[in-house]
Design a protein around this motif. Sequence first.
Motif, PDB file in Angstrom:
ATOM      1  N   ARG A 489       0.794  -1.332   0.535  1.00 25.39           N
ATOM      2  CA  ARG A 489      -0.060   0.280  -0.705  1.00 25.39           C
ATOM      3  C   ARG A 489       1.111   1.603  -0.142  1.00 25.39           C
ATOM      4  O   ARG A 489       1.861   2.007   0.393  1.00 25.39           O
ATOM      5  CB  ARG A 489      -1.111  -0.232   1.300  1.00 25.39           C
ATOM      6  CG  ARG A 489      -1.779   0.994   0.732  1.00 25.39           C
ATOM      7  CD  ARG A 489      -2.922   1.283   2.597  1.00 25.39           C
ATOM      8  NE  ARG A 489      -3.419   2.363   2.556  1.00 25.39           N
ATOM      9  CZ  ARG A 489      -4.522   2.391   2.126  1.00 25.39           C
ATOM     10  NH1 ARG A 489      -5.632   1.399   1.404  1.00 25.39           N
ATOM     11  NH2 ARG A 489      -5.362   3.248   1.965  1.00 25.39           N
ATOM     12  N   LEU A 490       1.057   2.166  -1.076  1.00 28.52           N
ATOM     13  CA  LEU A 490       1.570   3.297  -1.234  1.00 28.52           C
ATOM     14  C   LEU A 490       1.154   4.617  -0.014  1.00 28.52           C
ATOM     15  O   LEU A 490       0.351   4.485   0.474  1.00 28.52           O
ATOM     16  CB  LEU A 490       1.554   4.410  -2.313  1.00 28.52           C
ATOM     17  CG  LEU A 490       2.176   5.281  -2.740  1.00 28.52           C
ATOM     18  CD1 LEU A 490       3.524   4.931  -3.395  1.00 28.52           C
ATOM     19  CD2 LEU A 490       1.599   6.071  -3.746  1.00 28.52           C
ATOM     20  N   ASP A 491       3.305   4.222   0.806  1.00 27.99           N
ATOM     21  CA  ASP A 491       3.243   4.920   1.805  1.00 27.99           C
ATOM     22  C   ASP A 491       2.598   6.371   1.089  1.00 27.99           C
ATOM     23  O   ASP A 491       4.155   6.851   1.330  1.00 27.99           O
ATOM     24  CB  ASP A 491       3.839   4.777   2.624  1.00 27.99           C
ATOM     25  CG  ASP A 491       4.378   5.788   3.480  1.00 27.99           C
ATOM     26  OD1 ASP A 491       4.218   6.651   4.084  1.00 27.99           O
ATOM     27  OD2 ASP A 491       5.514   5.874   4.058  1.00 27.99           O
ATOM     28  N   VAL A 492       2.125   7.475   1.152  1.00 26.23           N
ATOM     29  CA  VAL A 492       1.630   8.559   0.594  1.00 26.23           C
ATOM     30  C   VAL A 492       2.538   9.548   1.479  1.00 26.23           C
ATOM     31  O   VAL A 492       3.222  10.529   1.048  1.00 26.23           O
ATOM     32  CB  VAL A 492      -0.011   9.042   0.858  1.00 26.23           C
ATOM     33  CG1 VAL A 492       0.510  10.606   0.410  1.00 26.23           C
ATOM     34  CG2 VAL A 492      -1.111   8.692  -0.108  1.00 26.23           C
ATOM     35  N   LYS A 493       2.490   8.845   2.499  1.00 25.77           N
ATOM     36  CA  LYS A 493       3.001  10.511   3.171  1.00 25.77           C
ATOM     37  C   LYS A 493       4.773  10.495   3.252  1.00 25.77           C
ATOM     38  O   LYS A 493       6.749  10.922   3.576  1.00 25.77           O
ATOM     39  CB  LYS A 493       2.913  10.231   4.936  1.00 25.77           C
ATOM     40  CG  LYS A 493       3.391  11.172   6.012  1.00 25.77           C
ATOM     41  CD  LYS A 493       2.802  11.477   7.314  1.00 25.77           C
ATOM     42  CE  LYS A 493       2.025  11.268   7.759  1.00 25.77           C
ATOM     43  NZ  LYS A 493       1.465  11.951   9.323  1.00 25.77           N
ATOM     44  N   GLY A 494       4.781   9.112   3.145  1.00 21.64           N
ATOM     45  CA  GLY A 494       7.172   8.763   3.733  1.00 21.64           C
ATOM     46  C   GLY A 494       7.432   8.549   2.039  1.00 21.64           C
ATOM     47  O   GLY A 494       8.440   8.697   1.993  1.00 21.64           O
ATOM     48  N   ALA A 495       6.777   8.168   0.708  1.00 16.57           N
ATOM     49  CA  ALA A 495       7.611   7.928  -0.333  1.00 16.57           C
ATOM     50  C   ALA A 495       7.620   9.377  -0.532  1.00 16.57           C
ATOM     51  O   ALA A 495       7.328  10.689  -1.377  1.00 16.57           O
ATOM     52  CB  ALA A 495       6.580   7.766  -1.429  1.00 16.57           C
ATOM     53  N   ARG A 496       9.532   9.160  -1.385  1.00 19.90           N
ATOM     54  CA  ARG A 496      10.206  10.057  -1.823  1.00 19.90           C
ATOM     55  C   ARG A 496      10.875   9.903  -3.738  1.00 19.90           C
ATOM     56  O   ARG A 496      10.890   8.559  -3.842  1.00 19.90           O
ATOM     57  CB  ARG A 496      11.736  10.998  -0.805  1.00 19.90           C
ATOM     58  CG  ARG A 496      10.990  11.100   0.284  1.00 19.90           C
ATOM     59  CD  ARG A 496      12.004  11.416   1.349  1.00 19.90           C
ATOM     60  NE  ARG A 496      12.346  12.770   0.858  1.00 19.90           N
ATOM     61  CZ  ARG A 496      11.631  13.991   1.591  1.00 19.90           C
ATOM     62  NH1 ARG A 496      10.495  14.022   2.053  1.00 19.90           N
ATOM     63  NH2 ARG A 496      12.363  14.977   0.913  1.00 19.90           N
ATOM     64  N   ILE A 497      10.774  11.003  -3.851  1.00 21.70           N
ATOM     65  CA  ILE A 497      11.615  10.819  -5.291  1.00 21.70           C
ATOM     66  C   ILE A 497      12.477  11.858  -5.579  1.00 21.70           C
ATOM     67  O   ILE A 497      12.239  12.334  -5.406  1.00 21.70           O
ATOM     68  CB  ILE A 497      10.555  11.295  -6.311  1.00 21.70           C
ATOM     69  CG1 ILE A 497       9.545  12.539  -6.748  1.00 21.70           C
ATOM     70  CG2 ILE A 497       8.767   9.731  -6.443  1.00 21.70           C
ATOM     71  CD1 ILE A 497       9.112  13.154  -7.974  1.00 21.70           C
ATOM     72  N   PRO A 498      13.737  11.741  -6.566  1.00 20.56           N
ATOM     73  CA  PRO A 498      14.463  12.520  -6.903  1.00 20.56           C
ATOM     74  C   PRO A 498      14.404  13.736  -7.064  1.00 20.56           C
ATOM     75  O   PRO A 498      13.170  13.987  -7.722  1.00 20.56           O
ATOM     76  CB  PRO A 498      15.309  11.758  -7.216  1.00 20.56           C
ATOM     77  CG  PRO A 498      15.285  10.231  -7.501  1.00 20.56           C
ATOM     78  CD  PRO A 498      13.287  10.328  -7.229  1.00 20.56           C
ATOM     79  N   GLN A 499      15.101  15.177  -7.090  1.00 19.32           N
ATOM     80  CA  GLN A 499      14.610  16.112  -7.500  1.00 19.32           C
ATOM     81  C   GLN A 499      15.110  16.286  -8.574  1.00 19.32           C
ATOM     82  O   GLN A 499      16.278  16.379  -8.572  1.00 19.32           O
ATOM     83  CB  GLN A 499      14.445  17.444  -6.745  1.00 19.32           C
ATOM     84  CG  GLN A 499      13.136  17.636  -5.306  1.00 19.32           C
ATOM     85  CD  GLN A 499      13.915  18.805  -5.101  1.00 19.32           C
ATOM     86  OE1 GLN A 499      15.023  18.760  -3.757  1.00 19.32           O
ATOM     87  NE2 GLN A 499      13.226  19.881  -5.145  1.00 19.32           N
ATOM     88  N   MET A 500      14.309  16.436 -10.045  1.00 19.40           N
ATOM     89  CA  MET A 500      15.425  16.526 -11.296  1.00 19.40           C
ATOM     90  C   MET A 500      15.070  17.334 -12.014  1.00 19.40           C
ATOM     91  O   MET A 500      13.788  17.411 -11.990  1.00 19.40           O
ATOM     92  CB  MET A 500      14.992  14.930 -12.242  1.00 19.40           C
ATOM     93  CG  MET A 500      16.778  14.545 -12.851  1.00 19.40           C
ATOM     94  SD  MET A 500      16.365  12.740 -13.164  1.00 19.40           S
ATOM     95  CE  MET A 500      16.750  12.452 -11.638  1.00 19.40           C
ATOM     96  N   ALA A 501      16.045  17.757 -13.325  1.00 16.06           N
ATOM     97  CA  ALA A 501      15.236  19.070 -14.747  1.00 16.06           C
ATOM     98  C   ALA A 501      14.043  17.627 -15.726  1.00 16.06           C
ATOM     99  O   ALA A 501      14.385  16.326 -15.309  1.00 16.06           O
ATOM    100  CB  ALA A 501      16.791  19.136 -15.437  1.00 16.06           C
ATOM    101  N   VAL A 502      13.237  18.919 -15.844  1.00 11.16           N
ATOM    102  CA  VAL A 502      12.270  17.872 -16.429  1.00 11.16           C
ATOM    103  C   VAL A 502      12.606  17.233 -17.497  1.00 11.16           C
ATOM    104  O   VAL A 502      12.176  16.071 -18.023  1.00 11.16           O
ATOM    105  CB  VAL A 502      11.451  18.854 -16.976  1.00 11.16           C
ATOM    106  CG1 VAL A 502      11.104  20.074 -18.163  1.00 11.16           C
ATOM    107  CG2 VAL A 502       9.767  17.744 -17.376  1.00 11.16           C
TER     108      VAL A 502
END
Length: 552
Positions: A489-502
């Motif tokens: 079940r996707l952890d909406v609060k804890g899930a993170r993604i890298p910051q990257m140019a589009v």
Amino acid sequence: MKELTTPASESLITGAEIARLAGVTRAAVSNWRRRYSDFPAPADGGASTPLFSLAEVRSWLAKQQKGNDLSDNVRLWQALRGAFGNDIVAGIAGVARFLAHDDASALDDSLTELAARLAAKESAADTIDQLVERFLDSSRRAGSDQVTSSRLVKAVAHFAGPLRDDFVILDPACGIGTLLLSVGPAEGPVRRGQEIDPAAGELAQARAELAGSRDTVVETGDSLREDLWPQLRADLVLCDPPAAGPDWGREELLLDARWELGTPSKAEGDLAWLQHCYAHTAPGGRALVVMPASVAHRKAGRRIRAEIVRRGILTDVVALPPGMVATHAQPVHLWTLRRPSGSSGSAASVRMVDLTANAPDGLMEPRAEQIVDVPLIDLLNDSVDLTPSTHVSASREDFPAEYRALQGSIEVRLKQLTALLPTLVAGEGPGTLDGATISLADLSRAGLVDIAETEPTSTSDQLDTEYLQGFLRSTSNNRRSTSSSGSYRLDVKGARIPQMAVEAQRRYGAAFHALKEFEKHIGEVARLAEQASALARDGLTNGALLPPGVDD
């Protein structure tokens, strides 16, 4: 990091990708294509899956000022979810009531303003259609019994065939009205429905009114316990019944006149719905009812199945492909019952159609080898098994040819797999992407992500959806989202993604998309392998196939 290669087709996008790019639904994109003569023409692909030039689409969106920031459609959906939570059907029904009757009693001022603005740009009917589409796609809808999937609607419409515009159509478990309103010509038929949930019934009625279906009436109530159309006899009864538990009302309804084929047991609520539909079928009319596959062979329903067969009122049983139902991947059956009349007597056989090997989004037209007409006498044995695969497999005449065809298909798919696996080059090593990250919760608060969908999707052209979904399945995010019991079940609060140019996001997104296609084809190979295995086992055990050397 060395640059990753991306496919040349990156500049072509599908209608679904245009919807994500603009932050609208697929229905909105379809409306744009119909309404705007300057909408970009398809650059490639077939009629069913057209591909469009990304540059042309971006230019058109900018010219029309669509897709800038959050669209009104997304704003309205998010506002409804905030105001109504899991009772989103009541929210959409409130918008429909406002647009159809200028009754804003269920909405606050901000919601009425958004709804009115969106309806002025598109139309009231399109506004509700887009909200309904988002509801159908949502993984958190309040009750799936209110929903018939688009795949199932397409299948039922196909097997219902062309209908006259003077038909009477009934759906006694109509939910939000999708099946009732989708089968048959848009104008002409008399449509009647009943739905136990008041909000869903109200939404179904409002959808009919906004779509211009003039003679449609939906009543609210439990069809089994409180039939609100007792005198109605329809030319076509359609029904995708709710999951039938033991409390369907048997004790109160033991002597009900609808049980002309036998009183169902507590465990056979599905057969209660089937008989309710048949009771409302006019002479010469039909009932098309979606049934769990187990109804065809369960011991508890054998007596009623035998009576259905004996009377010659069952004309077709179609085993639909897995994945037709929104809530599970198991196959379901579509039963067709016809009430005899003076001009159309009882059936002498039952047509069995086995589509379980087909793709759920594929054509519903069965091939010759998927059909067999079974004489009634052959069905009236101890089990009265009405499972199509049992009868279709027994009728196969050329096991060797089918087996060779499956072998050939598997070989072709295996060759395709190598080409589908994305080209990737060496990076700087594990851990080198551990830079700045951003949480899914922050993206959602900023209005850049819609997390109400089956998978989170981007609502901004500054965030690539495939990139988002790919990194949400990273090892660290999977670990956060997987419970000790192994459920995900996707952890909406804890899930993170890298910051990257589009631009870099799109390159990653292309790679993640290619992986999805690769995994989809692996599933197709597995499906074909399962078919080949089952066919080989049947052939070996019935003498149609032999191991090499045995016949020497």
